[in-house]
Design a protein around this motif. Structure first.
Motif, PDB file in Angstrom:
ATOM      1  N   CYS A  97      -4.290  -1.445  -3.774  1.00  0.00           N
ATOM      2  CA  CYS A  97      -5.260  -0.481  -4.284  1.00  0.00           C
ATOM      3  C   CYS A  97      -5.770  -0.955  -5.638  1.00  0.00           C
ATOM      4  CB  CYS A  97      -4.619   0.898  -4.421  1.00  0.00           C
ATOM      5  SG  CYS A  97      -4.151   1.562  -2.819  1.00  0.00           S
ATOM      6  N   VAL A  98      -7.065  -1.143  -5.737  1.00  0.00           N
ATOM      7  CA  VAL A  98      -7.646  -1.661  -6.977  1.00  0.00           C
ATOM      8  C   VAL A  98      -8.718  -0.699  -7.471  1.00  0.00           C
ATOM      9  CG1 VAL A  98      -7.181  -4.063  -6.373  1.00  0.00           C
ATOM     10  CG2 VAL A  98      -9.364  -3.063  -5.728  1.00  0.00           C
ATOM     11  N   ASN A 134      -9.419  -3.504 -12.665  1.00  0.00           N
ATOM     12  CA  ASN A 134      -8.388  -3.049 -13.599  1.00  0.00           C
ATOM     13  C   ASN A 134      -7.368  -4.176 -13.803  1.00  0.00           C
ATOM     14  OD1 ASN A 134      -6.661  -1.298 -15.065  1.00  0.00           O
ATOM     15  ND2 ASN A 134      -5.563  -0.771 -13.184  1.00  0.00           N
ATOM     16  N   ASP A 143      -4.266  -4.284 -11.856  1.00  0.00           N
ATOM     17  CA  ASP A 143      -4.404  -4.452 -10.402  1.00  0.00           C
ATOM     18  C   ASP A 143      -4.464  -5.926 -10.024  1.00  0.00           C
ATOM     19  OD1 ASP A 143      -4.471  -1.765 -10.642  1.00  0.00           O
ATOM     20  OD2 ASP A 143      -6.557  -1.503 -10.049  1.00  0.00           O
ATOM     21  N   VAL A 179      -8.316  -2.175  -1.280  1.00  0.00           N
ATOM     22  CA  VAL A 179      -8.968  -0.885  -1.082  1.00  0.00           C
ATOM     23  C   VAL A 179      -9.380  -0.335  -2.434  1.00  0.00           C
ATOM     24  CG1 VAL A 179      -8.563   1.522  -0.420  1.00  0.00           C
ATOM     25  CG2 VAL A 179      -7.635  -0.323   0.989  1.00  0.00           C
ATOM     26  N   THR A 180     -10.576   0.191  -2.530  1.00  0.00           N
ATOM     27  CA  THR A 180     -10.922   0.913  -3.749  1.00  0.00           C
ATOM     28  C   THR A 180     -11.675   2.186  -3.412  1.00  0.00           C
ATOM     29  OG1 THR A 180     -11.778   0.702  -5.998  1.00  0.00           O
ATOM     30  CG2 THR A 180     -13.197  -0.133  -4.264  1.00  0.00           C
ATOM     31  N   THR A 232      -5.636  12.471 -10.572  1.00  0.00           N
ATOM     32  CA  THR A 232      -4.785  11.449  -9.930  1.00  0.00           C
ATOM     33  C   THR A 232      -4.216  11.940  -8.603  1.00  0.00           C
ATOM     34  OG1 THR A 232      -2.767  12.119 -11.084  1.00  0.00           O
ATOM     35  CG2 THR A 232      -4.133  10.423 -12.135  1.00  0.00           C
ATOM     36  N   THR A 290      -6.857  11.484  -6.013  1.00  0.00           N
ATOM     37  CA  THR A 290      -6.965  10.052  -5.703  1.00  0.00           C
ATOM     38  C   THR A 290      -5.839   9.643  -4.761  1.00  0.00           C
ATOM     39  OG1 THR A 290      -7.914   9.641  -7.879  1.00  0.00           O
ATOM     40  CG2 THR A 290      -6.989   7.736  -6.741  1.00  0.00           C
ATOM     41  N   PHE A 310       0.102  -1.389  -6.149  1.00  0.00           N
ATOM     42  CA  PHE A 310      -0.733  -0.706  -7.134  1.00  0.00           C
ATOM     43  C   PHE A 310      -0.549  -1.389  -8.484  1.00  0.00           C
ATOM     44  CE2 PHE A 310      -1.836   3.296  -4.941  1.00  0.00           C
ATOM     45  CZ  PHE A 310      -1.025   3.175  -3.830  1.00  0.00           C
ATOM     46  N   ARG A 317       0.102  -0.833 -12.551  1.00  0.00           N
ATOM     47  CA  ARG A 317       0.954   0.121 -13.253  1.00  0.00           C
ATOM     48  C   ARG A 317       0.140   1.322 -13.725  1.00  0.00           C
ATOM     49  NH1 ARG A 317       4.319  -1.110 -18.602  1.00  0.00           N
ATOM     50  NH2 ARG A 317       4.466   1.052 -19.147  1.00  0.00           N
ATOM     51  N   ALA A 377      -4.317   2.605 -14.608  1.00  0.00           N
ATOM     52  CA  ALA A 377      -5.721   2.230 -14.753  1.00  0.00           C
ATOM     53  C   ALA A 377      -6.068   2.333 -16.233  1.00  0.00           C
ATOM     54  CB  ALA A 377      -6.602   3.164 -13.925  1.00  0.00           C
ATOM     55  N   ASP A 425      -5.714   5.776 -18.164  1.00  0.00           N
ATOM     56  CA  ASP A 425      -4.355   5.561 -18.683  1.00  0.00           C
ATOM     57  C   ASP A 425      -3.335   6.533 -18.113  1.00  0.00           C
ATOM     58  OD1 ASP A 425      -4.894   3.355 -20.277  1.00  0.00           O
ATOM     59  OD2 ASP A 425      -5.406   4.572 -22.035  1.00  0.00           O
ATOM     60  N   GLY A 480      -1.259   6.278 -14.982  1.00  0.00           N
ATOM     61  CA  GLY A 480      -0.012   5.720 -14.442  1.00  0.00           C
ATOM     62  C   GLY A 480       0.709   6.671 -13.521  1.00  0.00           C
ATOM     63  N   LEU A 481      -0.024   7.435 -12.734  1.00  0.00           N
ATOM     64  CA  LEU A 481       0.582   8.443 -11.855  1.00  0.00           C
ATOM     65  C   LEU A 481       0.337   8.162 -10.381  1.00  0.00           C
ATOM     66  CD1 LEU A 481      -0.672  11.597 -13.824  1.00  0.00           C
ATOM     67  CD2 LEU A 481       1.659  10.708 -13.837  1.00  0.00           C
ATOM     68  N   PRO A 489       0.480   5.628  -8.257  1.00  0.00           N
ATOM     69  CA  PRO A 489       1.427   4.973  -7.341  1.00  0.00           C
ATOM     70  C   PRO A 489       2.553   5.920  -6.880  1.00  0.00           C
ATOM     71  CG  PRO A 489       0.916   3.544  -9.206  1.00  0.00           C
ATOM     72  CD  PRO A 489       0.293   4.869  -9.504  1.00  0.00           C
TER      73      PRO A 489
HETATM   74  N1  LIG Z   1     -10.153   4.905  -7.554  1.00  0.00           N
HETATM   75  C1  LIG Z   1      -9.107   4.139  -7.191  1.00  0.00           C
HETATM   76  N2  LIG Z   1      -9.200   3.308  -6.117  1.00  0.00           N
HETATM   77  C2  LIG Z   1      -8.168   2.525  -5.739  1.00  0.00           C
HETATM   78  N3  LIG Z   1      -6.996   2.485  -6.396  1.00  0.00           N
HETATM   79  C3  LIG Z   1      -6.831   3.282  -7.470  1.00  0.00           C
HETATM   80  C4  LIG Z   1      -7.876   4.149  -7.923  1.00  0.00           C
HETATM   81  N4  LIG Z   1      -7.410   4.813  -9.000  1.00  0.00           N
HETATM   82  C5  LIG Z   1      -6.146   4.372  -9.227  1.00  0.00           C
HETATM   83  N5  LIG Z   1      -5.789   3.440  -8.301  1.00  0.00           N
HETATM   84  C6  LIG Z   1      -4.524   2.681  -8.228  1.00  0.00           C
HETATM   85  O1  LIG Z   1      -3.506   3.390  -8.922  1.00  0.00           O
HETATM   86  C7  LIG Z   1      -3.036   2.643 -10.034  1.00  0.00           C
HETATM   87  C8  LIG Z   1      -2.668   3.568 -11.152  1.00  0.00           C
HETATM   88  O2  LIG Z   1      -3.771   4.354 -11.527  1.00  0.00           O
HETATM   89  P1  LIG Z   1      -3.648   5.633 -12.483  1.00  0.00           P
HETATM   90  O3  LIG Z   1      -2.498   6.446 -11.993  1.00  0.00           O
HETATM   91  O4  LIG Z   1      -4.959   6.303 -12.362  1.00  0.00           O
HETATM   92  O5  LIG Z   1      -3.392   5.096 -13.877  1.00  0.00           O
HETATM   93  C9  LIG Z   1      -4.149   1.655 -10.335  1.00  0.00           C
HETATM   94  O6  LIG Z   1      -3.661   0.524 -11.028  1.00  0.00           O
HETATM   95  C10 LIG Z   1      -4.646   1.335  -8.939  1.00  0.00           C
HETATM   96  O7  LIG Z   1      -3.774   0.425  -8.282  1.00  0.00           O
END
Ligand SMILES: Nc1ncnc2c1ncn2[C@@H]1O[C@H](COP(=O)(O)O)[C@@H](O)[C@H]1O
Ligand SMILES: Cc1cc2nc3c(=O)[nH]c(=O)nc-3n(C[C@H](O)[C@H](O)[C@H](O)COP(=O)(O)OP(=O)(O)OC[C@H]3O[C@@H](n4cnc5c(N)ncnc54)[C@H](O)[C@@H]3O)c2cc1C
Lengths: 338, 256
Positions: free
Chosen positions: B6-7, B34, B37, B58-59, B93, B96, B115, B117, B119, B123, B125-126, B128
């Motif tokens: 997931c990116v 990111n 990622d 996947v994004t 999050t 998402t 995933f 750690r 975005a 910021d 980090g939830l 995953p």
């Molecule tokens: N819109 C998105 N699409 C795909 N992967 C995501 C997305 N948002 C977050 N992720 C994945 O979740 C991780 C942590 O994101 P976060 O919890 O938002 O800081 C990222 O490093 C990505 O691997």
């Protein structure tokens, strides 16, 4: 407001930001602390001494080591029975992860790494840094319970009142087959944890730059570079230990192999917020600043007067770190009577 | 081994990000994958090299996020899926994570989901751990070492105190930290190949779920109060004199 606070610990040693969370909970009303582990009753006592009114103590051999699934399910079982208004976690690796899972289990959201919170009636608005601290966002959550993780050192730690006590309730650990097995640990032995440190001395690429050091013979170019960096970090560590400070590093120093990654401060390292941050031979790249810009007082020692770190620094010395740092360590030891 | 990564697309980490009239702007800085990622991609590609199989990137994003998928393809992903729908804006999050969990289920028979750690825009980090919880898979977060043997996996996880060494069963969710090792650069061949890959876009209907409900809202984003700091330069005729003066300043600040 009825607040639960998760007490994060490693083998019975609490991370101090757990007590900061109890302090925040107390300012809003009644606090119940959650203590999960094996043989951790003394942590319950310490939670009372920091202001908890009640402790829910789950003690079980299956909770000897932190495992996300076992801990999250234990928490879910408790919260689904007696739903609190607010769940607070310290923003530690475990706290963040449990908060994330609790939000899924309790069908709500998480406001993460919060640095300020404002409560009007039962409406809570938080503030937290985003984009590596380049911006601040204010957030609210429309569902219950509220789940918030608090950034370490953003809130005061309550005074510990020896002998203060409260209601201790023993609760069950989640039963079930949690397939993750903990095989062991390698501990970094790095002393004071960066996130909790009141003072940090950090070294950058500049610490390898002493032509006066003569490396031992037989090393190749790369090994000489690492050796030089490590010698530089001896000076950084001496200064840190004189001050009782933790040791940090820039990414350049970590990537070059002078010091392990656990010490890295910045966007792709740790976010820290000490009272005093001393940057030694660090230029102050934006990704480094992302990890330390909220430090109360920044001190920069750099031979380049144009280094961007000076723009954030309260005190600066333009000079050669190999002259200044040893002299500073000696001066501090003398002043502190060591 | 069927692997999903997931990116997320984010503004470059060197961008000067500010708020103007309530909107976040980052000037002409590029949108990039990111950075965390990229470590997830690297970990996934190493698993594929060791165990064979496929890597799917996947994004969730708008059309412009195809660029981020192209980067993942250029690094070596076999294919990529863009999840794009008008119902997917301002996601928190957990919303998402709901979408990503549904996508992973829809892809089917996935063994490992990687995933970053966190975005670097939100910021949080939830995501995953939240995705893992929704899937009912082990969350092996902050991983720096991953070894698969049979159906089980050995992982070293970064914690405040050092590393925790765990074993778990696949399928599992992994989030990657930096001490896993530097991500590779796309090769010239990889970039050429990536430009030719067809990237399908899935709408919510295509994933087979209703629009997820975000519960966190951010009514206000502000520029942090500027820190009016003038640096006081400590000078002296020799290092000892400078050190003496600086020591006094530091001790005055130190909360004992
Ligand atoms: N819109 C998105 N699409 C795909 N992967 C995501 C997305 N948002 C977050 N992720 C994945 O979740 C991780 C942590 O994101 P976060 O919890 O938002 O800081 C990222 O490093 C990505 O691997
Ligand atoms: C996606 C991404 C994420 C990143 N994440 C991070 C991160 O988390 N943390 C981080 O730190 N960086 C991070 N970086 C790297 C960052 O951009 C810089 O490259 C890095 O911070 C530079 O480290 P430095 O200041 O030690 O080295 P340099 O920039 O090389 O600075 C060395 C300094 O030492 C000084 N110096 C040299 N010799 C002496 C001497 N004898 N006496 C005094 N001063 C001396 C020099 O004047 C110079 O200012 C990231 C970069 C990217 C692209």
């Amino acid at each position: 407001m009825n607040t639960w606070v998760y007490v994060d610990h490693f083998k019975g040693n609490a991370l101090p930001s757990s007590w900061e969370a109890i302090g925040v909970g107390k300012s809003l009303g009644q606090v119940t602390a959650l203590v999960f582990g094996s043989s951790v009753e003394t942590l319950a006592t310490t939670a009372f001494e920091h202001g908890a009114d009640e402790v829910l103590l789950a003690e079980d051999a299956s909770l000897e080591d932190y495992r996300a699934e076992a801990f999250a399910t234990t928490l879910e079982n408790l919260a689904s029975k007696q739903m609190p208004d607010l769940l607070l976690f310290p923003t530690t690796t475990r706290g963040r992860e449990l908060a994330a899972m609790a939000a899924i289990d309790l069908k709500t959201g998480v406001m993460v790494d919060v640095t300020a919170l404002e409560v009007v009636g039962d409406k809570v608005t938080i503030t937290r840094p985003i984009y590596g601290g380049k911006l601040l966002t204010r957030e609210t959550c429309s569902s219950k319970p509220l789940i918030i993780t608090l950034r370490g050192r953003a809130f005061p730690k309550p005074m510990q009142q020896a002998g203060r006590s409260g209601k201790l309730t023993r609760v069950a650990a989640a039963t079930g087959d949690f397939p993750t097995r903990v095989e062991g640990y390698t501990t970094s032995g790095s002393g004071v944890s960066l996130a909790d440190a009141g003072m940090i001395v950090s070294g950058g690429r500049g610490v390898s730059n002493n032509p006066a050091f003569t490396p031992p013979p037989g090393l190749d170019e790369k090994q000489v570079e690492v050796w030089r960096g490590q010698q530089g970090f001896v000076l950084v560590r001496d200064l840190a230990s004189a001050l009782g400070a933790a040791v940090g590093a820039s990414r350049a120093a970590v990537d070059a192999g002078y010091i392990p990654y656990v010490h890295q401060v910045g966007q792709t390292g740790k976010v820290v917020s000490p009272d005093v941050y001393i940057a030694v031979g660090i230029s102050g790249a934006i990704q480094h600043l992302a990890g330390m810009r909220t430090s109360k007082v920044i001190v920069a020692i750099n031979k380049d007067p144009e280094a961007p770190i000076f723009r954030l620094a309260r005190f600066g010395v333009v000079g050669d770190l190999f002259q200044i740092i040893p002299a500073l360590t000696t001066a501090l030891k003398k002043k502190m009577g060591k | 081994m069927k692997i999903v990564v997931c990116v997320k697309q984010v503004p470059d980490s060197t961008a000067k990000v500010v708020v103007e009239q309530g909107r976040i702007i980052w000037g002409d800085a590029p949108l990039v994958i990111n950075p965390w990622d990229e470590y997830a991609m690297e970990a996934a590609l190493q698993q594929r090299e060791a165990l064979s199989g496929t890597v799917t990137a996947v994004t969730i994003g708008d059309e412009s996020a195809r660029e981020t998928l192209r980067r993942a393809l250029a690094m070596g992903a076999d294919d990529a899926i863009l999840i794009s729908d008008p119902g997917l804006v301002n996601l928190d999050t957990q919303a998402t994570a709901q979408v990503l969990a549904a996508v992973i289920r829809k892809i089917g028979a996935v063994d490992m989901a990687f995933f970053g750690r966190q975005a670097i825009d939100g910021d949080a980090g939830l995501v995953p751990a939240q995705t893992a919880r929704l899937l009912g898979w082990p969350a092996l977060t902050l991983a720096s070492v991953i070894k698969v043997e049979g159906g089980s996996v050995h992982v070293e996880r970064g914690i405040e105190e050092g590393r925790q060494i765990v074993t778990a069963k696949l399928p599992a969710v992994f989030s990657m930290t930096k001490d896993f090792g530097e991500p590779r650069y796309p090769s010239f061949m990889g970039i050429r190949k990536a430009s030719r890959v067809e990237i399908p876009a899935w709408s919510l209907a295509g994933v087979g779920i209703a629009a997820p409900v975000s519960v966190i809202t951010w009514p206000e984003i502000i520029n942090p109060p500027s820190r009016e700091i003038t640096c006081e330069y400590i000078t002296g005729s020799n290092p000892d004199e400078i050190a003496e003066a600086l020591a006094a300043k530091i001790l005055a600040e130190k909360v004992l």
